[in-house]
Design a protein around this motif. Sequence first.
Motif, PDB file in Angstrom:
ATOM      1  N   TYR A  20       0.863  -1.178   0.000  1.00 14.73           N
ATOM      2  CA  TYR A  20       0.000   0.000   0.000  1.00 14.73           C
ATOM      3  C   TYR A  20       0.903   1.234   0.000  1.00 14.73           C
ATOM      4  CZ  TYR A  20      -3.212  -3.697   1.081  1.00 14.73           C
ATOM      5  OH  TYR A  20      -3.923  -4.865   1.016  1.00 14.73           O
ATOM      6  N   ASP A  21       0.910   1.915  -1.152  1.00 14.19           N
ATOM      7  CA  ASP A  21       1.872   2.989  -1.406  1.00 14.19           C
ATOM      8  C   ASP A  21       1.894   4.085  -0.347  1.00 14.19           C
ATOM      9  OD1 ASP A  21       2.421   1.703  -3.714  1.00 14.19           O
ATOM     10  OD2 ASP A  21       1.191   2.997  -4.984  1.00 14.19           O
ATOM     11  N   THR A  22       0.717   4.422   0.150  1.00 16.16           N
ATOM     12  CA  THR A  22       0.663   5.597   1.016  1.00 16.16           C
ATOM     13  C   THR A  22       1.063   5.291   2.449  1.00 16.16           C
ATOM     14  OG1 THR A  22      -1.667   5.133   1.342  1.00 16.16           O
ATOM     15  CG2 THR A  22      -1.123   6.766  -0.323  1.00 16.16           C
ATOM     16  N   MET A  23       1.273   4.015   2.750  1.00 18.13           N
ATOM     17  CA  MET A  23       1.553   3.648   4.146  1.00 18.13           C
ATOM     18  C   MET A  23       3.044   3.407   4.372  1.00 18.13           C
ATOM     19  SD  MET A  23      -1.303   0.834   4.962  1.00 18.13           S
ATOM     20  CE  MET A  23      -2.933   0.884   4.286  1.00 18.13           C
ATOM     21  N   THR A  24       3.430   3.466   5.637  1.00 16.52           N
ATOM     22  CA  THR A  24       4.796   3.100   5.991  1.00 16.52           C
ATOM     23  C   THR A  24       4.881   1.577   6.059  1.00 16.52           C
ATOM     24  OG1 THR A  24       4.335   3.033   8.338  1.00 16.52           O
ATOM     25  CG2 THR A  24       4.992   5.155   7.447  1.00 16.52           C
ATOM     26  N   VAL A  25       6.103   1.084   6.237  1.00 17.94           N
ATOM     27  CA  VAL A  25       6.296  -0.362   6.340  1.00 17.94           C
ATOM     28  C   VAL A  25       5.470  -0.913   7.501  1.00 17.94           C
ATOM     29  CG1 VAL A  25       7.981  -2.157   6.842  1.00 17.94           C
ATOM     30  CG2 VAL A  25       8.580  -0.283   5.298  1.00 17.94           C
ATOM     31  N   GLN A  35      -7.212   2.210  -4.501  1.00 22.79           N
ATOM     32  CA  GLN A  35      -7.670   2.886  -5.715  1.00 22.79           C
ATOM     33  C   GLN A  35      -7.210   4.332  -5.800  1.00 22.79           C
ATOM     34  OE1 GLN A  35     -11.784   1.796  -5.112  1.00 22.79           O
ATOM     35  NE2 GLN A  35     -11.679   0.341  -6.795  1.00 22.79           N
ATOM     36  N   LEU A  36      -7.425   5.095  -4.733  1.00 22.81           N
ATOM     37  CA  LEU A  36      -7.076   6.515  -4.799  1.00 22.81           C
ATOM     38  C   LEU A  36      -5.578   6.733  -5.014  1.00 22.81           C
ATOM     39  CD1 LEU A  36      -8.694   9.053  -4.867  1.00 22.81           C
ATOM     40  CD2 LEU A  36      -8.322   9.341  -2.422  1.00 22.81           C
ATOM     41  N   PRO A  37      -4.706   6.056  -4.233  1.00 28.72           N
ATOM     42  CA  PRO A  37      -3.270   6.246  -4.494  1.00 28.72           C
ATOM     43  C   PRO A  37      -2.869   5.870  -5.914  1.00 28.72           C
ATOM     44  CG  PRO A  37      -3.593   5.108  -2.411  1.00 28.72           C
ATOM     45  CD  PRO A  37      -4.939   5.193  -3.061  1.00 28.72           C
ATOM     46  N   LYS A  38      -3.502   4.823  -6.469  1.00 29.76           N
ATOM     47  CA  LYS A  38      -3.127   4.396  -7.819  1.00 29.76           C
ATOM     48  C   LYS A  38      -3.682   5.344  -8.875  1.00 29.76           C
ATOM     49  CE  LYS A  38      -0.883   0.701  -6.833  1.00 29.76           C
ATOM     50  NZ  LYS A  38       0.553   0.768  -7.002  1.00 29.76           N
ATOM     51  N   GLY A  96       0.775  13.205  -0.152  1.00 25.93           N
ATOM     52  CA  GLY A  96       0.669  11.755  -0.006  1.00 25.93           C
ATOM     53  C   GLY A  96       1.963  11.018  -0.254  1.00 25.93           C
ATOM     54  N   THR A  97       3.070  11.747  -0.473  1.00 23.57           N
ATOM     55  CA  THR A  97       4.324  11.008  -0.668  1.00 23.57           C
ATOM     56  C   THR A  97       5.389  11.382   0.357  1.00 23.57           C
ATOM     57  OG1 THR A  97       5.149  12.676  -2.187  1.00 23.57           O
ATOM     58  CG2 THR A  97       4.030  10.788  -3.172  1.00 23.57           C
TER      59      THR A  97
END
Lengths: 358, 297
Positions: free
Chosen positions: A92-97, B204-207, B288-289
Motif C-alpha cells: 500500500y503505497d501511502t503507508m509506511t512499512v 484505488q485513490l493512491p493508484k 501523499g508522498t
Amino acid sequence: MARIDLDLAHAYNKNPQQDSDYALLPLKMTFEDGGAYALLGPSGCGKTTMLNIMSGLVTPSQGTVKYDGRDVTTLLPQERNIAQVFQFPVIYDTMTVAENLAFPLRNRKVPEDKIKKRVGEIAEMLEMSGQLNHRASGLAADAKQKISLGRGLVRPDVAAVLFDEPLTVIDPHLKWQLRRKLKQIHHELKLTLIYVTHDQVEALTFADQVVVMTRGRAVQVGSAADLFEQPSHTFVGHFIGSPGMNFLAGKVDAAGLHLSGVSFDLPAGRKLPKGEIKLGIRPEYVAVAEPGAPGALPMTANKILDVGTHLMLSASNANYALKARLPSDMSSLSPGDAVWLKVMGEHTCFYKNEEIVR
Amino acid sequence: MSVTTKPVNQKAWFLILTVLICVAFSAIMPLMTVVNYSVQDIISPTQQVFVGTEWFSAIMRDEELHGALLRQLTFSMAVLAVELPLGIMLALAMPSQGWKSSAVLVIVSLSLLIPWNVVGTIWQIFGRADIGLLGAGLKWLGVDYSYTGNAVDAWVTVLVMDVWHWTPLVGLLGYAGLRSIPDAYYQAASIDGASKAAVFWYVQLPKMRGVLMIAVLLRFMDSFMIYTEPFVLTGGGPGNATTFLSQFLTQKAVGQFDLGPAAAFSLIYFLIILLLCFILYNWMQRVGTQEKEGGHE
C-alpha cells in the motif's frame, strides 16, 4: 490454524466437456495442520488455481473446501481467515512499512498494543525493524516482497499462509536466504504453509510434502525422497531431478523383460504385468558395467560433460537414449566409445500407462 | 592520447533552425506583439506613444479586474471541488468489462464531443422558463429561477453547465487509472480483510493519483480560461456576475479597443495561470508522498 480438505474440481468456462476444459480435474486432498507443503508443476498446471480456491479468490465450479471440517466453499477471502502472498509485491503505497504490516490486523480490529507487538516481531524476523517508519513505496522490489510476506505472516491465527511463487522477483542469493527464513518462521510460528512454485529446488528444500501437479491433476504427494526414489507417474520422473529420469520402453512376457534386442530376468521377487511397460531409472543410478553384465545395455557414449563434481554422460543406441551421472574418475571415457550401462537394479522403477507398478 | 575527442561542427546549429522558425511564428512573435502593445498607448493606427509599465500598474489597480479575478478563482475552485469527486464516483461506478463498459464509455464521452458554443446554446434554451425543460420544470416546482435576471442563478447555471460538460473527462481519466490497477492489489486487499472504503483509500485513490493530477491541471487551466459557454449563455451578466477573466479581457481588447491595457492584462493573466499551475503541480507531486513522522504509533 486448521486442516484444509479439498474435494473439488474447477473449470473456468461454464460447460466443461472434456478433461482439457478443466483447470483442476476432480481431486481429493488434505493439507494437515502445521505442515509445510509445496505445489510443484509447470506453468498452467493448475497450482495457482488450487491456491486461489483455498484462499477464496476463486470459487470451485464443483465440490467443497473445508477448514477443520467446516465448509467454507462459498465464503469470501475476508471471511476465511487465510493469508496469501502473491507473485509480485503488493504494497500500500501511502503507508509506511509498519502500517503495511499492521493493515491485516487493523482491518480485523485487533487491539493496538497487540498489533504493535506482532508487527515488531514480524519485522524482527524479516530483518526490517530499521525500516518500519519508512514509506513502503520507496523501497526496492525485494524489500517490498518482504513486506508482502510479512503481511501474510502477521496474523497469528490464520488457517494457512499461501505463497504464490513469492520469490520470483528476488535476487538468487536473497532468494535462498528468504527461503531459509520462511522455513525458520514455519518452525517458530507453527503455521500451515502452502507454497506454489515451478522450481523443484525451491519446492524440495522448502516443503515436507510436495504435491506435483500437471494438467489440472495432482500426480503425486510425497516427500522429496519419495519423489526422487519412487516417482508414481512418469511426469514426476521427468519433472523432478536434473536431468530427469530415463525411461526405456519394453515388453514383459513369461520369459522376462525385453528391451529391444536385450532380454533381462526380472529382479527376484518382482512381479510385473504382461505387455507394454516402461523401465525408469534415475541418471544417478545408472552405472557403467562390464560388457555383457546382467541388467546392462550396450550403448555408445555421445557426449561427456564434466560438471566438476561428476560427469554427465549422454549415451544412446539404435533404440534408446540414456543420461547417466558418473563419478569424475571415469574421465577416460570419450565420445564414440562403446559402453555398457546397468539399468536394472534396486532403484529401477516400472511404469504401465505412465503409472508406477509397485 | 587515448581520450577520443568528439568532432565539432558548428554548422549543426542550422539543424535546429526549422524548430526555431516554427516556434517563432507560433509563439514568440505573437507573444512579442502583445508585449509590444502592452508598453504603448495606441491612440490611432498611426499614432503610438511609449508608456513603459504604466498600463501594468493601472491594470493591477483596476477594481473591475479584481472582481473578475476573484469570480474566476471562486469559479475554478468550485469546478474542481465538484468535478473531481463526481468524476471519481463516475469512474468507480462504470462497469469494467463487456459490452456494457463500451456502451457506458461512449455515452459518458458524448458531452465532451459537443462544441463549446453549442453547449452554451443548449443550456440557454434548457434554462428558459417558457420553453426550456429545466427552467419550466423549476417554475412548475415553484422555484423562482432566472439565469438572466438573478446573479446567483446565472453563476450556478454556468457552474452546472461546466460540470455537465467536463465531469466525464475526469471520469474517463479516473476510469483509465482504475483499469491500470493489477488484480493482485484487489486480491491482496481482500485477503487482508480490507473493507470497500479501505480499498478505495489505500489502493484505488493512491493508484489514481497520476491521472487525477492531470485531470486537476486540465480542468483548472480550462476553467480558468472559460469564455464561450458563459458568453453564449449569459453574456457575462446579469451585471458582472458571470464575467470571468477572459471575457473581461475580450471586452477590453475588442469591445473598447483598449489594446494597451488589454495586452498588459493578458500578460498578467498568462503569468497567473502559469504560477497557479506550477504551484498546483508541485503540491500534488508531494501530497501523499512525504515521509510520515512519528512512526507507527
